[in-house]
Structures are given as C-alpha cells and as structure tokens.
Design a protein around this motif. Structure first.
Motif, PDB file in Angstrom:
ATOM      1  N   ALA A   1      -2.497  -6.247   3.292  1.00  0.00           N
ATOM      2  CA  ALA A   1      -1.208  -5.657   2.929  1.00  0.00           C
ATOM      3  C   ALA A   1      -0.179  -6.022   3.989  1.00  0.00           C
ATOM      4  CB  ALA A   1      -1.315  -4.142   2.795  1.00  0.00           C
TER       5      ALA A   1
ATOM      6  N   THR B   1       7.864   4.527   6.085  1.00  0.00           N
ATOM      7  CA  THR B   1       7.613   3.166   5.614  1.00  0.00           C
ATOM      8  C   THR B   1       7.415   2.277   6.829  1.00  0.00           C
ATOM      9  OG1 THR B   1      10.025   3.003   5.339  1.00  0.00           O
ATOM     10  CG2 THR B   1       8.704   3.126   3.340  1.00  0.00           C
TER      11      THR B   1
ATOM     12  N   SER C   1       5.463  -1.859   8.194  1.00  0.00           N
ATOM     13  CA  SER C   1       4.844  -3.131   7.824  1.00  0.00           C
ATOM     14  C   SER C   1       3.815  -3.518   8.869  1.00  0.00           C
ATOM     15  CB  SER C   1       5.903  -4.229   7.668  1.00  0.00           C
ATOM     16  OG  SER C   1       6.251  -4.801   8.924  1.00  0.00           O
TER      17      SER C   1
ATOM     18  N   ALA D   1       0.843  -1.190   0.000  1.00  0.00           N
ATOM     19  CA  ALA D   1       0.000   0.000   0.000  1.00  0.00           C
ATOM     20  C   ALA D   1       0.877   1.239   0.000  1.00  0.00           C
ATOM     21  CB  ALA D   1      -0.923   0.004   1.215  1.00  0.00           C
ATOM     22  N   ARG D   2       0.427   2.258  -0.715  1.00  0.00           N
ATOM     23  CA  ARG D   2       1.145   3.544  -0.737  1.00  0.00           C
ATOM     24  C   ARG D   2       0.129   4.666  -0.679  1.00  0.00           C
ATOM     25  NH1 ARG D   2       0.424   6.176  -5.531  1.00  0.00           N
ATOM     26  NH2 ARG D   2      -0.175   4.904  -7.334  1.00  0.00           N
ATOM     27  N   SER D   3       0.538   5.794  -0.155  1.00  0.00           N
ATOM     28  CA  SER D   3      -0.333   6.965  -0.188  1.00  0.00           C
ATOM     29  C   SER D   3      -0.407   7.488  -1.613  1.00  0.00           C
ATOM     30  CB  SER D   3       0.192   8.051   0.743  1.00  0.00           C
ATOM     31  OG  SER D   3       1.444   8.533   0.307  1.00  0.00           O
TER      32      SER D   3
ATOM     33  N   THR E   1      -3.943   4.894  -1.186  1.00  0.00           N
ATOM     34  CA  THR E   1      -4.785   5.424  -0.113  1.00  0.00           C
ATOM     35  C   THR E   1      -4.549   6.922   0.060  1.00  0.00           C
ATOM     36  OG1 THR E   1      -3.209   5.260   1.728  1.00  0.00           O
ATOM     37  CG2 THR E   1      -4.360   3.229   1.073  1.00  0.00           C
TER      38      THR E   1
ATOM     39  N   CYS F   1       3.836  -0.936   3.735  1.00  0.00           N
ATOM     40  CA  CYS F   1       3.175   0.312   3.362  1.00  0.00           C
ATOM     41  C   CYS F   1       4.193   1.441   3.365  1.00  0.00           C
ATOM     42  CB  CYS F   1       2.075   0.671   4.363  1.00  0.00           C
ATOM     43  SG  CYS F   1       0.912  -0.656   4.717  1.00  0.00           S
TER      44      CYS F   1
ATOM     45  N   GLU G   1       4.825   6.010   2.536  1.00  0.00           N
ATOM     46  CA  GLU G   1       4.449   7.345   2.089  1.00  0.00           C
ATOM     47  C   GLU G   1       5.679   8.080   1.600  1.00  0.00           C
ATOM     48  OE1 GLU G   1       0.644   8.353   4.891  1.00  0.00           O
ATOM     49  OE2 GLU G   1       2.607   8.981   5.628  1.00  0.00           O
TER      50      GLU G   1
ATOM     51  N   PHE H   1      -3.695   2.827   6.134  1.00  0.00           N
ATOM     52  CA  PHE H   1      -2.900   1.606   6.045  1.00  0.00           C
ATOM     53  C   PHE H   1      -3.297   0.631   7.147  1.00  0.00           C
ATOM     54  CE2 PHE H   1       0.772   4.295   4.181  1.00  0.00           C
ATOM     55  CZ  PHE H   1       0.269   4.158   2.907  1.00  0.00           C
TER      56      PHE H   1
ATOM     57  N   TRP I   1      -1.578   7.359   8.136  1.00  0.00           N
ATOM     58  CA  TRP I   1      -1.287   5.941   8.390  1.00  0.00           C
ATOM     59  C   TRP I   1      -2.520   5.143   8.798  1.00  0.00           C
ATOM     60  CZ3 TRP I   1       3.280   4.595   6.587  1.00  0.00           C
ATOM     61  CH2 TRP I   1       3.705   3.275   6.768  1.00  0.00           C
TER      62      TRP I   1
ATOM     63  N   LYS J   1       4.159   4.030  10.913  1.00  0.00           N
ATOM     64  CA  LYS J   1       5.391   3.972  10.143  1.00  0.00           C
ATOM     65  C   LYS J   1       6.552   3.854  11.125  1.00  0.00           C
ATOM     66  CE  LYS J   1       4.871   8.970   9.287  1.00  0.00           C
ATOM     67  NZ  LYS J   1       3.411   9.140   9.425  1.00  0.00           N
TER      68      LYS J   1
END
Length: 537
Positions: free
Chosen positions: A354, A364, A366, A315-317, A338, A357, A359, A345, A342, A372
């Motif tokens: 996911a 970053t 998990s 997943a990424r912003s 997304t 993840c 941004e 996520f 956060w 993050k």
C-alpha cells in the motif's frame, strides 16, 4: 552512576491502540511514569549501543517525563538519545527521525487529540524501528512486564537543557538536541511541488490549535511556501493547548469552520491536532469528511512529485467509508480494510502493498513514515489545488460525479460507564446471527458480523474489531468502543449511505433512517441513557 529504585507494579498500565493514556495526576504518582518507561526498555532487545528518539506534543508534564526517560535510557545501555528541542516532536516527525537515523525506536509522549493541562491527559507510546507504533506482541509483553516490575534504574544526573541545540552526555549516553522541524520539512519538500504551490497564490487559514504543529506550520507554510503572516493561527504550542480541545473536527475547530463558510473565505482551510498526526480539511464553503479526503487524495496523488509513479494500494480502517475502495477499483490496485490502529497499515506499507492509508478519525498518511501525518495531508491538498487550478468544492463535486457519494458521519457517546458500554456490545454481538433479513423502516439487514482481520503480511488474526451491520443497497452502521480515552468508554457509531447519483443531499437528512436503525439495533438510549451523541463528525 546507575541507581536502582525499588518499586511495585501498577495494575492499570495496559497500553491501548496508541500507548498508555491516563490523567496527568495518574502519571504524577511516584514511580508511575518510571515503571512504564522501564518496562518498555525491559521488553525490547538490542538496546546496548542503540539510538533512541524521544519527543512529545508539548503538553503538561512533557518536559518532566522526558528528563526521566533520558536518565532511564542511559541506564538501559542506549548510546544516543535524539530529543526534539523543547521536548517537541510531532508524531510523524518522530517517525521520520526514527527511520532516517536508524534508531531502535522512540518514545512519543502524547495523548494525541485529548485535552492537556494539570487536570487533563498525558500519554506515552513506544514506536519501533520502522517508525510505527509497537505491534501487539510488544505491547502485550510490555503490559505483562508492568505487572511484575520491582525496580527501575536510572543514571544519577541533573536535568539537561532541552532548549539548547547540540550534544551533552548523561552517564555514558550522548543526548542530541535537534531542531524538531528541519528533517521533517526537508522530507515534505521532496514529496511535494513547493514552487508550484508558491506560484498558485492560494490563500489559506491553518489552525495549529496551540499544539505541536505550530512550529512546523510556521516554517513550512509561511516561510517555505510564502503564505501570508497570520495564516497559521494558534501557532505556539502550550501545555494546556490554550484551554482548548486539540481535536480537529467541526466542534473544536469551529472558528476555522466559520472562517471558511464566510463570504470572504480563503481558498483553503485546515487544522491539525495535539501531536500533529490528524487533519481537518475545509475548502471555501466545502467541508471534506476524512473518509472523502482519503479517497480524493488517493485519486489525485499522482499530481505530486512523490507519487507521480502511482500507488501500490490503498488501505483504510474498517469504520472508514468505502469511498476509497472505489478509487482503488478504478486505478486497478488493491484496497485493504484493516482494524483501527496505524500499526496494521504499517505492515502493509513495510511490505510494499500500500502507498496511501487513512482512517475516518481524521488520520491520513503514506509510506513516507509509519504514522498518520496531518501536515502531509494538508500539503498534498495544496499540491492538488495548485496543479489543477480548481477549488476544493469543484474537486469534491467532480469526484462524487465520477465515483458516487458516501454520505457519512460518526456519532461519539463519550464517558459512558464502562459496564454499560460493555453490556451494549455484548448484547449486540449475541444478536448478530439473527439480524440478517430483519427490517428497520425501509432498511433491510443484508449481513452482520464482528469484524476480524487476517493480516496478509504475517498471517496474524485480529478479532472483535467492531460490529458491522450492512444493509441491502450499500448502507451500513458500525459500532465499536474506542481505546483513545482516559476515563469511561467512548461508544462510536459510524453511519454510511452510498448514493451513485444523489450527490447534493444534506448529510443529516440522508442518514436519518440509519441513525434510527442504529438505536433500534443496539439500544443506545436504553443502555447509555443518552438521547444525543456528544460529538458528531
């Protein structure tokens, strides 16, 4: 004894994407912090007999507000408060503690990467039982309560010693002072191959930016992984972060950048921010953008023991580059786009949809926590370097050769008058329907929209998350206002150009036409009076 303190509402306590952030002097107003903490407890259920985690990044006012929060929590019916020694808990460590101790939630006292000190910033946010930031339904209820509150309640008690490990009682509540590092470091040892990293004999420079990750980095990098003493720079948390801005980017971590670009640079360089949830990654003579770092970590995560069975999704912003999408496609797993924040996520992680993840704003993480995590990213990079025997530069170049390269930059215009920033965005939104087909130099607009997210886990819809302008061929520009500042508005402009084969270009040169198009589309100079951004990352 519990005492009621009459109060009146403040009208400026609406939480942003990361809680309530204001200048220290605002929080120092009588009843200001007390009102907000009490409002948090007023809107959450299940307090009686529950556990609460409390900690922060060590910035100015951290200790004072923790003492207040302890007394209010005791009056609210909590049975136990777990507090990091010295008031210290990195944001990811707080998330981990909430999860492993079965806490109802936690108060994280931080303004993240914002400056600290008597004239700078402070913040409070509430994290829920999964360890992640409170969802919008909670923050909306919290804001509503701040507008009607007429009293706050606290146990009458003296301040406790935040530096002494062990348990004390405040009213009927047990306050447990814990080592802020131990549980987090144990989790890292489960996820990563510490013996392999030690055996690789890598050299490293880590800048803790006089912020919260200093104690964590000293213990994990120097003590457990055996990096040389002095590897951790600025490793003592200071209330004003040493007068520096604890934001791990090339502007504020420039000394680290110079170290890594020198002829005798170590193998690996990294930094983390005020509360420990962001990261900067630089190899010898190679800076890795946060968007690329997310993609490269995802592509190589299987090399670490905690991820050897593969990823469930990435997943990424929305403002983050699409580099990670190409990794997901190759791995045959879902890619999610997304809004920034956060908490979005967290829904995907909780649902098992996911694993990793990230941004573009250097965050970053998990599914090991619900925040993050700066040191997590550093340790995964070290695990990859140890497992492959390759340099950061080699890993980056091989990745681009396989996936293509997303040239990427973010331009921040800070402290823009809110009215001007709002006018720019409103005018931009009115133009969206007519932008497709327009040309700006060699660029032709393919689509333009105001990003809306339909959460696949709960069906909720988040609208107005940023304006996207996509050009024919895969380039794009994104405009949004940030919610992390304490005064005025920060206009963030995200610039991206995809090249399948041209991987050796200069980023500034490759993005020049998109920069020009961004101003032509949004009228940045006209609305803000700024001819250059304040920060380029």
């Amino acid at each position: 004894m519990i005492r009621d303190y009459p109060t009146t509402p403040f009208t400026d306590q609406k939480p942003g994407t990361s809680g309530l952030r204001k200048k220290v002097k605002v929080f120092q107003q009588p009843n200001y912090a007390e009102n907000f903490v009490q409002s948090v407890f007023d809107v959450i259920d299940g307090k009686q007999g529950a556990t609460l985690v409390i900690g922060g990044d060590g910035r100015f006012l951290n200790r004072e507000v923790i003492q207040v929060a302890i007394r209010i929590a005791a009056a609210a019916g909590f049975a136990r408060a777990i507090v990091g020694r010295g008031g210290i808990l990195s944001t990811p460590a707080a998330s981990n503690l909430i999860r492993i101790r079965g806490a109802l939630g936690g108060l994280v006292l931080s303004a993240s990467h914002n400056p600290g000190g008597p004239d700078e910033d402070f913040g409070i946010k509430y994290n829920i039982a999964n360890g992640g930031p409170a969802p919008e339904k909670v923050t909306e209820a919290l804001h509503a309560r701040t507008l009607t509150i007429d009293r706050w309640r606290a146990v009458e008690a003296d301040d406790i010693d935040l530096d002494a490990l062990g348990e004390v009682k405040v009213g009927e509540m047990i306050v447990e002072i814990v080592d802020p590092v131990a549980d987090y470091a144990a989790l890292m040892e489960k996820l990563f191959d510490f013996p392999a990293i030690r055996a690789a004999n890598l050299t490293m420079a880590f800048d803790a930016m006089s912020a919260v990750t200093g104690p964590y980095a000293h213990d994990i990098l120097e003590n457990r992984l055996g990096f040389a003493p002095g590897t951790v720079r600025n490793g003592t948390p200071l209330p004003d972060f040493g007068g520096h801005h604890p934001d791990p980017n090339l502007v504020h971590a420039h000394e680290l950048y110079e170290t890594m670009m020198a002829p005798d640079a170590p193998d690996f360089g990294a930094a983390s921010d005020g509360d420990g949830d962001r990261n900067l990654i630089i190899g010898r003579h190679r800076f890795v953008t946060p968007s690329d770092s997310l993609a490269m970590l995802a592509a190589n995560a299987h090399l670490a023991p905690g991820y050897k069975d593969g990823l469930k999704g990435i997943a990424r912003s929305m403002p983050t580059s699409a580099a990670a999408d190409r990794v997901a496609a190759k791995l045959g797993i879902p890619a999610y786009e997304t809004p920034t924040g956060w908490k979005f996520f967290g829904n995907l992680l909780d649902a098992g949809m996911a694993t990793i993840c990230g941004e573009e704003s250097a965050g970053t993480g998990s599914d090991h926590v619900r925040e993050k995590d700066g040191l997590w990213a550093v340790l995964l990079w070290l695990n990859i370097l140890a497992a492959t025997g390759k340099s950061v530069d080699t890993i980056a170049r091989e990745h681009w050769a396989a996936y293509g390269r997303n040239y990427y930059a973010r331009h921040d215009y800070e402290g823009v008058e809110s009215d001007r920033a709002d006018t720019l965005m409103a005018e931009l939104r009115r133009k969206l329907a007519t932008l497709p087909g327009e040309r700006f130099g060699d660029l032709e607009v393919e689509t333009a929209d105001d990003f809306a997210y339909h959460d696949p886990t709960d069906g909720s819809v988040s609208r107005n998350q940023g304006v996207r302008v996509l050009f024919v061929g895969g380039s794009r520009v994104v405009f949004r206002l940030s919610g992390t500042g304490t005064s005025g508005a920060t206009l963030r402009v995200y610039l991206e150009r995809f090249e399948a084969d041209a991987i050796d270009g200069d980023t500034t040169d490759m993005l020049a036409d998109i920069v020009a198009a961004a101003d032509a589309i949004a009228g940045i100079v006209r609305h803000t009076g700024r001819t250059e951004p304040d920060v380029v990352t």
